[in-house]
Design a protein around this motif. Sequence first.
Motif, PDB file in Angstrom:
ATOM      1  N   ILE A  78       0.834  -1.207   0.000  1.00 51.45           N
ATOM      2  CA  ILE A  78       0.000   0.000   0.000  1.00 51.45           C
ATOM      3  C   ILE A  78       0.868   1.256   0.000  1.00 51.45           C
ATOM      4  CG2 ILE A  78      -1.907   1.180   1.156  1.00 51.45           C
ATOM      5  CD1 ILE A  78      -2.504  -1.692   0.006  1.00 51.45           C
ATOM      6  N   ALA A  79       2.082   1.152   0.543  1.00 47.76           N
ATOM      7  CA  ALA A  79       2.981   2.312   0.583  1.00 47.76           C
ATOM      8  C   ALA A  79       3.342   2.783  -0.820  1.00 47.76           C
ATOM      9  CB  ALA A  79       4.238   1.962   1.373  1.00 47.76           C
ATOM     10  N   SER A  80       3.246   1.891  -1.806  1.00 50.50           N
ATOM     11  CA  SER A  80       3.631   2.265  -3.178  1.00 50.50           C
ATOM     12  C   SER A  80       2.480   2.859  -3.976  1.00 50.50           C
ATOM     13  CB  SER A  80       4.174   1.031  -3.915  1.00 50.50           C
ATOM     14  OG  SER A  80       3.134   0.088  -4.145  1.00 50.50           O
ATOM     15  N   VAL A  81       1.310   2.968  -3.373  1.00 50.43           N
ATOM     16  CA  VAL A  81       0.155   3.554  -4.065  1.00 50.43           C
ATOM     17  C   VAL A  81       0.313   5.077  -4.082  1.00 50.43           C
ATOM     18  CG1 VAL A  81      -2.366   3.825  -4.076  1.00 50.43           C
ATOM     19  CG2 VAL A  81      -1.345   1.657  -3.333  1.00 50.43           C
ATOM     20  N   GLY A  82       0.223   5.681  -5.247  1.00 53.78           N
ATOM     21  CA  GLY A  82       0.361   7.135  -5.339  1.00 53.78           C
ATOM     22  C   GLY A  82      -0.879   7.855  -4.825  1.00 53.78           C
ATOM     23  N   VAL A  83      -0.710   9.091  -4.403  1.00 57.99           N
ATOM     24  CA  VAL A  83      -1.857   9.907  -3.985  1.00 57.99           C
ATOM     25  C   VAL A  83      -2.819  10.039  -5.166  1.00 57.99           C
ATOM     26  CG1 VAL A  83      -2.590  12.211  -3.224  1.00 57.99           C
ATOM     27  CG2 VAL A  83      -0.540  11.158  -2.242  1.00 57.99           C
ATOM     28  N   GLY A  84      -4.111   9.800  -4.915  1.00 57.25           N
ATOM     29  CA  GLY A  84      -5.107   9.862  -5.970  1.00 57.25           C
ATOM     30  C   GLY A  84      -5.332   8.536  -6.679  1.00 57.25           C
ATOM     31  N   ARG A  85      -4.595   7.501  -6.287  1.00 61.55           N
ATOM     32  CA  ARG A  85      -4.764   6.183  -6.895  1.00 61.55           C
ATOM     33  C   ARG A  85      -5.387   5.213  -5.877  1.00 61.55           C
ATOM     34  NH1 ARG A  85      -2.573   5.462 -11.939  1.00 61.55           N
ATOM     35  NH2 ARG A  85      -4.279   3.969 -11.961  1.00 61.55           N
ATOM     36  N   ALA A  86      -5.816   4.056  -6.383  1.00 57.93           N
ATOM     37  CA  ALA A  86      -6.448   3.037  -5.536  1.00 57.93           C
ATOM     38  C   ALA A  86      -5.830   1.686  -5.844  1.00 57.93           C
ATOM     39  CB  ALA A  86      -7.946   3.001  -5.800  1.00 57.93           C
ATOM     40  N   ARG A  87      -5.980   0.743  -4.915  1.00 57.90           N
ATOM     41  CA  ARG A  87      -5.454  -0.604  -5.142  1.00 57.90           C
ATOM     42  C   ARG A  87      -6.414  -1.655  -4.605  1.00 57.90           C
ATOM     43  NH1 ARG A  87       0.656  -1.051  -4.713  1.00 57.90           N
ATOM     44  NH2 ARG A  87       0.268   0.082  -6.643  1.00 57.90           N
ATOM     45  N   TYR A  88      -6.569  -2.716  -5.394  1.00 54.84           N
ATOM     46  CA  TYR A  88      -7.320  -3.885  -4.939  1.00 54.84           C
ATOM     47  C   TYR A  88      -6.366  -4.741  -4.107  1.00 54.84           C
ATOM     48  CZ  TYR A  88      -9.839  -8.357  -5.158  1.00 54.84           C
ATOM     49  OH  TYR A  88     -10.480  -9.527  -4.835  1.00 54.84           O
ATOM     50  N   THR A  89      -6.805  -5.159  -2.927  1.00 55.49           N
ATOM     51  CA  THR A  89      -5.942  -5.941  -2.052  1.00 55.49           C
ATOM     52  C   THR A  89      -6.796  -6.830  -1.152  1.00 55.49           C
ATOM     53  OG1 THR A  89      -4.059  -5.808  -0.516  1.00 55.49           O
ATOM     54  CG2 THR A  89      -5.786  -4.149  -0.252  1.00 55.49           C
ATOM     55  N   MET A  90      -6.146  -7.509  -0.226  1.00 55.45           N
ATOM     56  CA  MET A  90      -6.863  -8.383   0.706  1.00 55.45           C
ATOM     57  C   MET A  90      -6.298  -8.243   2.103  1.00 55.45           C
ATOM     58  SD  MET A  90      -7.344 -11.894  -1.469  1.00 55.45           S
ATOM     59  CE  MET A  90      -8.130 -11.838  -3.096  1.00 55.45           C
ATOM     60  N   ILE A  91      -7.122  -8.589   3.068  1.00 54.85           N
ATOM     61  CA  ILE A  91      -6.679  -8.712   4.453  1.00 54.85           C
ATOM     62  C   ILE A  91      -6.849 -10.177   4.823  1.00 54.85           C
ATOM     63  CG2 ILE A  91      -8.974  -7.993   5.332  1.00 54.85           C
ATOM     64  CD1 ILE A  91      -7.421  -6.750   7.749  1.00 54.85           C
ATOM     65  N   CYS A  92      -5.763 -10.774   5.318  1.00 50.44           N
ATOM     66  CA  CYS A  92      -5.767 -12.205   5.621  1.00 50.44           C
ATOM     67  C   CYS A  92      -5.539 -12.461   7.104  1.00 50.44           C
ATOM     68  CB  CYS A  92      -4.671 -12.916   4.822  1.00 50.44           C
ATOM     69  SG  CYS A  92      -5.010 -12.995   3.052  1.00 50.44           S
ATOM     70  N   ARG A  93      -5.922 -13.653   7.530  1.00 49.73           N
ATOM     71  CA  ARG A  93      -5.631 -14.100   8.893  1.00 49.73           C
ATOM     72  C   ARG A  93      -4.165 -14.533   8.966  1.00 49.73           C
ATOM     73  NH1 ARG A  93     -10.540 -18.215  10.320  1.00 49.73           N
ATOM     74  NH2 ARG A  93      -9.150 -19.616   9.180  1.00 49.73           N
ATOM     75  N   THR A  94      -3.697 -14.832  10.165  1.00 51.20           N
ATOM     76  CA  THR A  94      -2.316 -15.301  10.302  1.00 51.20           C
ATOM     77  C   THR A  94      -2.117 -16.627   9.579  1.00 51.20           C
ATOM     78  OG1 THR A  94      -2.922 -16.254  12.431  1.00 51.20           O
ATOM     79  CG2 THR A  94      -1.812 -14.109  12.483  1.00 51.20           C
ATOM     80  N   ASP A  95      -3.196 -17.421   9.418  1.00 46.21           N
ATOM     81  CA  ASP A  95      -3.072 -18.697   8.697  1.00 46.21           C
ATOM     82  C   ASP A  95      -3.226 -18.537   7.187  1.00 46.21           C
ATOM     83  OD1 ASP A  95      -5.787 -18.318   8.292  1.00 46.21           O
ATOM     84  OD2 ASP A  95      -6.427 -20.132   9.332  1.00 46.21           O
ATOM     85  N   GLY A  96      -3.329 -17.287   6.708  1.00 44.33           N
ATOM     86  CA  GLY A  96      -3.423 -17.019   5.280  1.00 44.33           C
ATOM     87  C   GLY A  96      -4.833 -16.971   4.728  1.00 44.33           C
ATOM     88  N   GLY A  97      -5.827 -17.378   5.515  1.00 44.36           N
ATOM     89  CA  GLY A  97      -7.223 -17.341   5.066  1.00 44.36           C
ATOM     90  C   GLY A  97      -7.680 -15.909   4.816  1.00 44.36           C
ATOM     91  N   ILE A  98      -8.489 -15.720   3.772  1.00 41.06           N
ATOM     92  CA  ILE A  98      -8.918 -14.373   3.378  1.00 41.06           C
ATOM     93  C   ILE A  98     -10.050 -13.881   4.293  1.00 41.06           C
ATOM     94  CG2 ILE A  98      -9.850 -12.954   1.502  1.00 41.06           C
ATOM     95  CD1 ILE A  98      -8.806 -15.218  -0.439  1.00 41.06           C
ATOM     96  N   LEU A  99      -9.808 -12.769   4.991  1.00 41.64           N
ATOM     97  CA  LEU A  99     -10.858 -12.137   5.807  1.00 41.64           C
ATOM     98  C   LEU A  99     -11.770 -11.277   4.944  1.00 41.64           C
ATOM     99  CD1 LEU A  99      -8.942 -10.999   9.018  1.00 41.64           C
ATOM    100  CD2 LEU A  99     -10.828 -12.637   8.933  1.00 41.64           C
TER     101      LEU A  99
END
Length: 372
Positions: A78-99
């Motif tokens: 996310i640090a590489s996203v420029g101001v005014g831009r957006a990114r598709y991403t995910m938040i995962c559990r410690t076991d890798g499962g998608i929250l």
Amino acid sequence: MSSTELRHTALDALHRSLGATMTDFAGWDMPLRYGSEREEHLAVRTKAGLFDLSHMGEIAVTGPEAAALLNFALVGNIASVGVGRARYTMICRTDGGILDDLIVYRLAEHEYLVVANAANAQVVLDALVERGAGFDAEVRDDRDAYALIAVQGPDSPGILAALTTADLDGLKYYAGLPGTVAGVPALIARTGYTGEDGFELFVKPEHAVALWQALTEAGEGVGLVPCGLSCRDTLRLEAGMPLYGHELSTSLTPFDAGLGRVVKFEKEGDFVGREALLAAAARAEQNPPRVLVGLVAEGRRVPRAGYPVVAAGTVIGEVTSGAPSPTLGRPVAMAYVDATHAAPGTAGVGVDIRGSHEPYEVVALPFYRRQK
């Protein structure tokens, strides 16, 4: 507030005045359709449709270490996203499962807007608060601060251009900029979920009705129609876009879902789920997991989530989403199937629909791709 009481968007009375069929969606009373789902779907494909998406969960992350917090909490860089831009991403559990899968907008140097699915908004908020401990950043629940209206379809740029002086031509896909639409301050984003061009307008709830009405008037001449969640689902299905709870879940890692590209191991510092996701990536390379494919019916019977996918009498996968496709004129489905049966054109694949093995063609996703 009782657990059974549904939440209402700022446009609730307007939906009812338009004769919408309402439904409980993730604890919100939302419009399912206004008239014909098929007509709403085709309007978005050929003209334009107007959606109330105010049920989505907005979370603000601000402060000097906002980027560092998000890099630690989420799998993307996310640090590489420029101001005014957006990114598709995910938040995962410690076991890798998608929250949850998320869109993150960088509004300013130290200001981000995280947009979560309605059903997972509280889970994402709690996880970000917990993961934010020790970072010089604030995580704020902004769900009540926004109404969200989307205008989607090939005629949406013209409709919106009539109401704003914002530089829509310069607004790229997966970007957002502050502007004024019909005299209302808005964050104007271009991150649609229909497979068409279009815009999402984040505004204060008290401005939602005026903005909806202004968009309706601006779109009258080109066939803009109000659209419910039902056609939003068939639109995203045709576009091959995953839906949390169907194609994505805590039992799957991004690599299991064929979305390993969103995990950025090369980013600076540790992140939640890193070790489990490294193992999942290695596993996927050694022993390919089931692959998400498209299925197109040869007959008329509609597959539904959870139906087994079969070949030679053996279960080889499971349908995650299925519906009649108004664009193709046939039922379609997304399904996870064994890698050996995932190649487009694989013969002998069917869906077990209540004991009857209905023939289906395996195709590459998406089912529909708009002409640029």
